[in-house]
Design a protein around this motif. Structure first.
Motif, PDB file in Angstrom:
ATOM      1  N   TYR A   1       0.884  -0.998  -0.062  1.00 36.12           N
ATOM      2  CA  TYR A   1      -0.022  -0.065   0.006  1.00 36.12           C
ATOM      3  C   TYR A   1       0.987   1.166  -0.111  1.00 36.12           C
ATOM      4  CZ  TYR A   1      -3.711  -2.959   1.257  1.00 36.12           C
ATOM      5  OH  TYR A   1      -4.521  -4.220   1.194  1.00 36.12           O
ATOM      6  N   GLY A   2       0.497   2.304  -0.597  1.00 36.86           N
ATOM      7  CA  GLY A   2       1.107   3.366  -0.440  1.00 36.86           C
ATOM      8  C   GLY A   2       0.361   4.737  -1.145  1.00 36.86           C
ATOM      9  N   ALA A   3       0.915   5.890  -1.270  1.00 33.67           N
ATOM     10  CA  ALA A   3       0.390   6.962  -1.651  1.00 33.67           C
ATOM     11  C   ALA A   3       1.318   8.064  -2.388  1.00 33.67           C
ATOM     12  CB  ALA A   3      -0.389   7.750  -0.641  1.00 33.67           C
ATOM     13  N   VAL A   4       1.138   8.481  -3.234  1.00 34.32           N
ATOM     14  CA  VAL A   4       1.829   9.499  -4.082  1.00 34.32           C
ATOM     15  C   VAL A   4       1.113  11.014  -3.796  1.00 34.32           C
ATOM     16  CG1 VAL A   4       3.033  10.171  -6.033  1.00 34.32           C
ATOM     17  CG2 VAL A   4       2.810   7.783  -5.494  1.00 34.32           C
ATOM     18  N   LEU A   5       1.690  11.932  -3.227  1.00 38.20           N
ATOM     19  CA  LEU A   5       1.300  13.158  -3.244  1.00 38.20           C
ATOM     20  C   LEU A   5       2.059  14.014  -4.189  1.00 38.20           C
ATOM     21  CD1 LEU A   5       0.811  13.340   0.810  1.00 38.20           C
ATOM     22  CD2 LEU A   5      -1.034  12.834  -1.024  1.00 38.20           C
ATOM     23  N   GLU A   6       1.736  14.997  -4.918  1.00 33.69           N
ATOM     24  CA  GLU A   6       2.245  15.837  -5.736  1.00 33.69           C
ATOM     25  C   GLU A   6       1.767  17.279  -5.499  1.00 33.69           C
ATOM     26  OE1 GLU A   6       2.443  14.424  -9.939  1.00 33.69           O
ATOM     27  OE2 GLU A   6       3.175  12.752  -9.393  1.00 33.69           O
ATOM     28  N   THR A   7       2.554  18.147  -5.753  1.00 39.62           N
ATOM     29  CA  THR A   7       2.371  19.371  -5.769  1.00 39.62           C
ATOM     30  C   THR A   7       3.169  20.437  -6.864  1.00 39.62           C
ATOM     31  OG1 THR A   7       1.687  21.405  -4.529  1.00 39.62           O
ATOM     32  CG2 THR A   7       3.771  20.417  -3.925  1.00 39.62           C
ATOM     33  N   GLU A 143      11.375  17.123 -15.701  1.00 40.60           N
ATOM     34  CA  GLU A 143      12.582  16.610 -14.604  1.00 40.60           C
ATOM     35  C   GLU A 143      13.842  16.519 -15.278  1.00 40.60           C
ATOM     36  OE1 GLU A 143      11.965  13.347 -11.876  1.00 40.60           O
ATOM     37  OE2 GLU A 143       9.700  13.835 -11.439  1.00 40.60           O
TER      38      GLU A 143
END
Length: 171
Positions: A1-7, A143
């Motif tokens: 399980y995991g999450a990716v947060l971007e801004t 990137e």
């Protein structure tokens, strides 16, 4: 399980930090990057804010910031003998240039000044960083390739003596 947060936003990486993570409205309390943060500058309007000073802080400043209940403190430098006290405070402290009495780099101070009044995030868990989310939708920058070398025209900030804190351009 995991999450990716971007801004989309701006990232400032500090040299030293302690105190975990927080977020709050940015409030610059010095006029210039070479000015030390003074205790009398930290008054009731700083309550709940992330405050920014110029070159350095004193024990009196740290105690006043704690009393006013700021959410975080960003400074150019911190005396080495105040590291232990800073690590006991209930808010994060991030130093952008190093230990001693070093003015904050002009581009960093200008970016923080331009972002005053915005909500920012501070984190010292892995490395000391300040994230300033963009206020409007902007296309993310591509990137850089992992093997990108410094190129003429690139702006750099020196992080070692004898030119610590100076900003220059690659020629």
């Amino acid at each position: 399980y995991g999450a990716v947060l971007e801004t989309v936003g701006k990232l400032i990486q500090g040299v030293w930090g302690t105190g975990g993570e927080t977020f709050g409205v940015l409030k610059v309390v010095t006029e210039a990057p070479h000015q030390p943060l003074k205790a009398e500058s930290i008054e009731a309007s700083c309550h709940g804010a992330i405050i920014v000073g110029g070159s350095s802080v004193s024990e009196e400043v740290l105690r006043q910031a704690e009393e006013v209940q700021v959410r975080g403190l960003i400074s150019g430098s911190l005396a080495a003998d105040l590291r232990e006290l800073a690590s006991t405070l209930p808010f994060p402290v991030i130093v952008t240039e190093g230990l001693g009495e070093i003015p904050m780099a002009v581009p960093i101070f200008a970016l923080l000044r331009a972002s005053e009044g915005q909500e920012v995030s501070m984190c010292t868990q892995t490395r000391p960083e300040i994230i300033i989310p963009s206020q409007r939708e902007e296309a993310p920058l591509p990137e850089p390739a992992p093997d990108t070398a410094l190129r003429p025209g690139a702006q750099v900030r020196i992080t070692r003596q004898p030119y610590l804190g100076m900003v220059g351009q690659v020629v």
